[in-house]
Design an enzyme around this catalytic site. Sequence first.
Site, mmCIF file in Angstrom:
data_model
loop_
_atom_site.group_PDB
_atom_site.id
_atom_site.type_symbol
_atom_site.label_atom_id
_atom_site.label_comp_id
_atom_site.label_asym_id
_atom_site.label_seq_id
_atom_site.Cartn_x
_atom_site.Cartn_y
_atom_site.Cartn_z
ATOM 1 N N GLY A 24 0.822 -1.203 0.000
ATOM 2 C CA GLY A 24 0.000 0.000 0.000
ATOM 3 C C GLY A 24 0.851 1.245 0.000
ATOM 4 N N VAL A 31 3.980 1.489 2.247
ATOM 5 C CA VAL A 31 3.692 0.426 3.204
ATOM 6 C C VAL A 31 4.180 -0.884 2.598
ATOM 7 C CG1 VAL A 31 1.944 -0.748 4.574
ATOM 8 C CG2 VAL A 31 1.626 1.660 3.953
ATOM 9 N N LYS A 46 5.668 0.886 7.737
ATOM 10 C CA LYS A 46 5.288 2.117 7.055
ATOM 11 C C LYS A 46 6.509 3.027 7.069
ATOM 12 C CE LYS A 46 1.069 3.622 7.761
ATOM 13 N NZ LYS A 46 -0.192 4.113 8.381
ATOM 14 N N ASP A 137 -9.963 10.126 10.218
ATOM 15 C CA ASP A 137 -9.907 9.634 8.840
ATOM 16 C C ASP A 137 -10.505 8.232 8.749
ATOM 17 O OD1 ASP A 137 -9.397 9.843 6.143
ATOM 18 O OD2 ASP A 137 -7.301 9.233 6.286
#
Length: 359
Positions: A24, A31, A46, A137
């Site tokens: 990702g 990621v 990350k 978020d």
Amino acid sequence: MSGGYYSKCSCSRPVEWVKGKTVGSGSFGSVHLAMNKATGGLFVVKSAESDSGLQFLESEAEILESLDSPHVVKCIGKEMCGGKKLNLFIEYMAGGSLADVTQQFGGKLDEMVIRLYTREILLGLKYLHENGIVHSDLKCRNVLLSSSGDVKLADFGCSKRVKKHPNPIPLAGVAGSPLWMAPETLRNQGGLDCASDIWSLGCTIIEMATGNLPWAGKISNPVSAVLRIACSEDRPNFPSHFSQEGLDFLEKCLERDPRKRWKAEELLHHPFVNPESEEFAASSPASVLDRSIFPETDYSDESDEEDETPLRSPVPKPTTNRFFPFSILCENKFGVSEQHPRFGEHWSTSEEWITVRTS
């Protein structure tokens, strides 16, 4: 910031590890899947190298190291490389995100499953809010599943500490993904509050139930989205196939007045996620024809043509840079390429919507 690992992280930190494939990316960086060479265990790393990416990844690390809940992804540790690159180690959730699961199972989820997942998300939000943290978020892409069905909140780069906390994070600016943001957040009115997460939860439920982004069929470009969410009295379309309990639950989440919006603890007693609750009995309509109890809501998928023409402007196509001043949206200087004139045809995934993170 010095190198090393957080001592409060709840998992065994990897001493030697190897980076695997990319799984990702985000506004902070990349990621990757990773492996602990000493144990063979898998985790996620990350990484961020840019100044802005470091800022948000460091903020996420600070939040995660203070949390310990079965409903929040666990921090394994962190390391600095040469003072210019930060690696944050997080537990691996083999099931992927809710967005991945929704796509893999026909594009939308059954209401029974949505009820289960929603309850788990609420337990995570309740824990965060009790600890003075707003996620900021919440959406399907930021909710992860294990292979056994455990649901955990993830991606805390936009998260803030609010109110009575010894180390509050400044609340200036706007953070999050516009289509999931609460109206008061987009107006940047009154500071950040836990009620904004509840609005985002409602949008996330719509995302699970329909396989579409919230506001699909109503908004055609980012400028229109921000103005309509922030300034109108409208709400995203509710799933027409939802049960009475489901529609009532969304009413409680997507109340435009944050003072009237239900809190996570209250929603946990709602029959949509708690079948044993009797609170719904007194207000439940006798049939689907009894609409007087629910405020008038447009459940159609038709777009609102009135918003498109006046708000469309000859502006540049968005770049891959996800960091930009919120004022750009308000000044109508940010838009989309004319190659993407319709929301439903080309903007089918959240990847084409930027994440707003400003300070």
